[in-house]
Write a protein that holds these residues in place. Structure first.
Motif, PDB file in Angstrom:
ATOM      1  N   THR A  11     -31.195  27.516  22.954  1.00 62.94           N
ATOM      2  CA  THR A  11     -30.439  27.104  21.946  1.00 62.94           C
ATOM      3  C   THR A  11     -31.287  26.804  20.507  1.00 62.94           C
ATOM      4  O   THR A  11     -32.527  26.854  20.650  1.00 62.94           O
ATOM      5  N   PRO A  12     -30.499  26.424  19.574  1.00 62.01           N
ATOM      6  CA  PRO A  12     -31.357  26.462  18.269  1.00 62.01           C
ATOM      7  C   PRO A  12     -32.413  25.524  18.286  1.00 62.01           C
ATOM      8  O   PRO A  12     -33.623  25.817  17.664  1.00 62.01           O
ATOM      9  N   ILE A  13     -32.359  24.356  18.780  1.00 58.35           N
ATOM     10  CA  ILE A  13     -33.397  23.351  18.918  1.00 58.35           C
ATOM     11  C   ILE A  13     -34.697  23.802  19.549  1.00 58.35           C
ATOM     12  O   ILE A  13     -35.938  23.718  19.291  1.00 58.35           O
ATOM     13  N   VAL A  14     -34.512  25.067  20.543  1.00 61.88           N
ATOM     14  CA  VAL A  14     -35.748  25.733  21.207  1.00 61.88           C
ATOM     15  C   VAL A  14     -36.694  26.274  20.186  1.00 61.88           C
ATOM     16  O   VAL A  14     -37.851  26.354  19.875  1.00 61.88           O
ATOM     17  N   TYR A  15     -35.816  27.050  19.143  1.00 59.30           N
ATOM     18  CA  TYR A  15     -36.587  27.942  18.137  1.00 59.30           C
ATOM     19  C   TYR A  15     -37.210  27.003  16.836  1.00 59.30           C
ATOM     20  O   TYR A  15     -38.169  27.220  16.555  1.00 59.30           O
ATOM     21  N   PRO A 304     -46.362  13.201  27.951  1.00 56.40           N
ATOM     22  CA  PRO A 304     -46.044  13.970  28.878  1.00 56.40           C
ATOM     23  C   PRO A 304     -44.627  13.936  29.194  1.00 56.40           C
ATOM     24  O   PRO A 304     -43.853  15.044  29.746  1.00 56.40           O
ATOM     25  N   GLU A 305     -43.998  12.807  28.953  1.00 58.38           N
ATOM     26  CA  GLU A 305     -42.565  12.592  29.336  1.00 58.38           C
ATOM     27  C   GLU A 305     -41.626  13.544  28.450  1.00 58.38           C
ATOM     28  O   GLU A 305     -40.633  13.694  28.595  1.00 58.38           O
ATOM     29  N   ILE A 306     -42.091  13.846  27.200  1.00 61.28           N
ATOM     30  CA  ILE A 306     -41.459  14.685  26.104  1.00 61.28           C
ATOM     31  C   ILE A 306     -41.823  16.082  26.479  1.00 61.28           C
ATOM     32  O   ILE A 306     -40.960  16.821  26.379  1.00 61.28           O
ATOM     33  N   LEU A 307     -43.062  16.771  26.884  1.00 61.98           N
ATOM     34  CA  LEU A 307     -43.545  17.997  26.865  1.00 61.98           C
ATOM     35  C   LEU A 307     -43.469  18.628  28.325  1.00 61.98           C
ATOM     36  O   LEU A 307     -43.579  19.924  28.455  1.00 61.98           O
ATOM     37  N   VAL A 308     -43.560  17.662  29.520  1.00 57.31           N
ATOM     38  CA  VAL A 308     -43.909  18.390  30.850  1.00 57.31           C
ATOM     39  C   VAL A 308     -42.440  18.602  31.367  1.00 57.31           C
ATOM     40  O   VAL A 308     -42.225  19.715  31.920  1.00 57.31           O
ATOM     41  N   PRO A 309     -41.673  17.454  31.641  1.00 58.80           N
ATOM     42  CA  PRO A 309     -40.397  18.080  32.345  1.00 58.80           C
ATOM     43  C   PRO A 309     -39.248  18.924  31.679  1.00 58.80           C
ATOM     44  O   PRO A 309     -39.364  19.035  30.422  1.00 58.80           O
ATOM     45  N   PRO A 310     -38.626  19.545  32.480  1.00 59.35           N
ATOM     46  CA  PRO A 310     -37.625  20.389  31.840  1.00 59.35           C
ATOM     47  C   PRO A 310     -36.696  19.713  30.800  1.00 59.35           C
ATOM     48  O   PRO A 310     -36.275  18.503  31.365  1.00 59.35           O
ATOM     49  N   SER A 311     -36.401  20.057  29.730  1.00 61.64           N
ATOM     50  CA  SER A 311     -35.588  19.331  28.718  1.00 61.64           C
ATOM     51  C   SER A 311     -34.709  20.273  27.786  1.00 61.64           C
ATOM     52  O   SER A 311     -34.854  21.531  28.041  1.00 61.64           O
ATOM     53  N   SER A 312     -34.264  19.927  26.722  1.00 61.48           N
ATOM     54  CA  SER A 312     -33.500  20.515  26.013  1.00 61.48           C
ATOM     55  C   SER A 312     -34.615  21.553  24.892  1.00 61.48           C
ATOM     56  O   SER A 312     -33.867  22.469  24.254  1.00 61.48           O
ATOM     57  N   ILE A 313     -35.809  21.067  24.906  1.00 58.73           N
ATOM     58  CA  ILE A 313     -36.738  22.022  24.292  1.00 58.73           C
ATOM     59  C   ILE A 313     -37.386  23.071  25.091  1.00 58.73           C
ATOM     60  O   ILE A 313     -38.189  23.783  24.566  1.00 58.73           O
ATOM     61  N   THR A 314     -37.173  23.130  26.440  1.00 57.03           N
ATOM     62  CA  THR A 314     -37.908  23.984  27.106  1.00 57.03           C
ATOM     63  C   THR A 314     -36.929  25.321  27.131  1.00 57.03           C
ATOM     64  O   THR A 314     -35.805  25.349  27.189  1.00 57.03           O
ATOM     65  N   ASN A 315     -37.688  26.542  26.916  1.00 58.55           N
ATOM     66  CA  ASN A 315     -37.260  27.832  27.024  1.00 58.55           C
ATOM     67  C   ASN A 315     -37.774  28.418  28.099  1.00 58.55           C
ATOM     68  O   ASN A 315     -39.017  28.750  28.283  1.00 58.55           O
ATOM     69  N   PHE A 316     -36.673  28.330  29.336  1.00 61.10           N
ATOM     70  CA  PHE A 316     -37.240  29.069  30.513  1.00 61.10           C
ATOM     71  C   PHE A 316     -37.589  30.363  30.763  1.00 61.10           C
ATOM     72  O   PHE A 316     -36.838  31.170  30.102  1.00 61.10           O
TER      73      PHE A 316
END
Length: 394
Positions: A11-15, A304-316
């Motif tokens: 999604t755009p937020i990833v970029y 870690p709660e923002i950067l580690v788990p799968p979330s809207s900013i994760t580009n899988f």
């Protein structure tokens, strides 16, 4: 699933997030390079002061290994900053101790690469266990139970479209069935998706060659050209062949081990070192590598709660074995080519590859020396190559 071969189309937020991460890493490294006191305020004093918080807040979520990396990087960043600070104030001693500067930096770099190589080999031998864990609802639940405060499973591609309530036995059973159908494994210790295969061994071999071909440890100096406003820690023999070989290896390793995080921790992180080293900060790749890595590891330990788990900013990752193989082969073949060139240069120059500058024939070497070295440093480096500055085209 639409993809970019290595990653899904996000999604755009990833970029937007990617550009923020990329810019922030360059900015903090550049600040540290221009105003050295910020290293000791941010990473020595600040890093040590925040260790209790990282230990109490971060380790229940992500374990002790990331905390160990954080502590090591605080020490490494402090050492790197000290070497630049000391060299600026003691140029003659910096010449005398140049080899030891290089050895200290080599230890940090080589240890980091070797730790990754061991991890790659471990993934290869544990691949079947990772597949069994991913296909076992109980193992998936244990992963979440071990990561206090964050959910490592919900949000992964394998959880899409499941109607059962999140966290119920039915939900875990369906997730496990999706994992089994996809052929993707999961590391029970970290909760990261991974696919083991021969590419792990190829990547580890590339990493070993990358350690061997680190050259010119005794040729490090501090910017002495008075025309340069910013004085940096210059490694004139760490040039584009080795940097590209390292980048390909590091990306391949992390794509094997932390595939879902490589959108940031390789594409953004490696470019944040390579772009400056190829443009306005030539000869200073190691500096940017040190402080971009310091920034990223600190952020992962403190948030870690923002950067580690799968979330809207994760580009899988696409979790396509072909992608793993392509990355591994690219890293392996380029590092084999670099090793061959390294051997060739040793034979034609007769130099000690670790002590003396080896790639003095490359235009980038001459450009770095012209940009950063005064006459004294030109003679210092040229003498190590058994030449005069004019013979080397400096």
């Amino acid at each position: 699933m639409q993809s970019l071969f290595l990653w899904e189309i996000g999604t755009p937020i990833v970029y937007v997030t990617w550009f923020v991460v990329f810019a922030a890493q360059i900015a903090i490294s550049e600040i540290n390079r221009r105003w050295n006191w910020t290293i000791f305020v941010l990473w020595t004093i600040g890093g040590i002061a925040l260790m209790p918080y990282a230990a109490l807040h971060g380790t229940p979520m992500v374990g002790w290994f990331p905390f160990g990396k954080y502590a090591i990087m605080v020490a490494t960043a402090t050492m790197t900053g000290f070497l630049l600070w000391y060299g600026k104030r003691n140029p003659e001693k910096a010449h005398r101790y140049a080899l030891w500067f290089g050895v200290a930096l080599w230890i940090g770099l080589a240890a980091n690469i070797m730790e990754a190589n061991i991890r790659d080999v471990t993934i290869f031998f544990e691949a079947d266990n990772y597949l069994r864990c991913a296909a076992d609802p109980a193992c998936l639940k244990q992963i979440n139970d071990a990561h206090v405060g964050i959910d490592m499973i919900n949000g992964l591609p394998e959880t899409r479209g499941i109607e059962a309530a999140v966290g119920t036995p039915e939900w875990y059973t369906t997730v496990a069935a999706n994992f089994q159908a996809s052929g993707v494994g999961i590391d029970p210790a970290t909760g990261f998706r991974t696919i083991g295969g021969y590419w792990n061994l190829l990547t580890a071999a590339a990493g070993a060659l990358n350690i061997i071909t680190i050259t010119g440890l005794g040729s490090i100096f501090i910017t002495s050209n008075p025309a340069q406003k910013v004085r940096g820690l210059i490694w004139p023999d760490m040039l584009w062949p080795w940097v590209i070989a390292y980048d390909l290896w590091n990306h391949a390793f992390l794509y094997n081990a932390l595939a879902d995080y490589t959108w940031y921790c390789t594409l953004a992180l490696l470019l944040a070192c390579t772009v400056p080293a190829f443009t306005w900060a030539k000869g200073q790749w190691l500096w940017f590598r040190c402080f971009t890595l310091m920034f990223w590891i600190a952020a992962n330990n403190l948030l870690p709660e923002i950067l580690v788990p799968p979330s809207s900013i994760t580009n899988f990752s696409t979790m396509n074995p072909t992608a793993n193989a392509v990355c591994a082969w690219a890293a392996f073949l380029f590092n084999v080519g670099l090793f061959g060139y390294w051997i060739y240069r040793i034979r034609v120059t007769g130099r000690n590859p670790w002590k003396d500058p080896l790639f003095t024939n490359l235009g980038e070497f001459r450009e770095i020396m012209r940009l950063h070295a005064d006459d004294s440093d030109k003679h210092f480096i040229a003498a190590k190559a058994g030449k005069t500055p004019s013979e080397l085209g400096l």
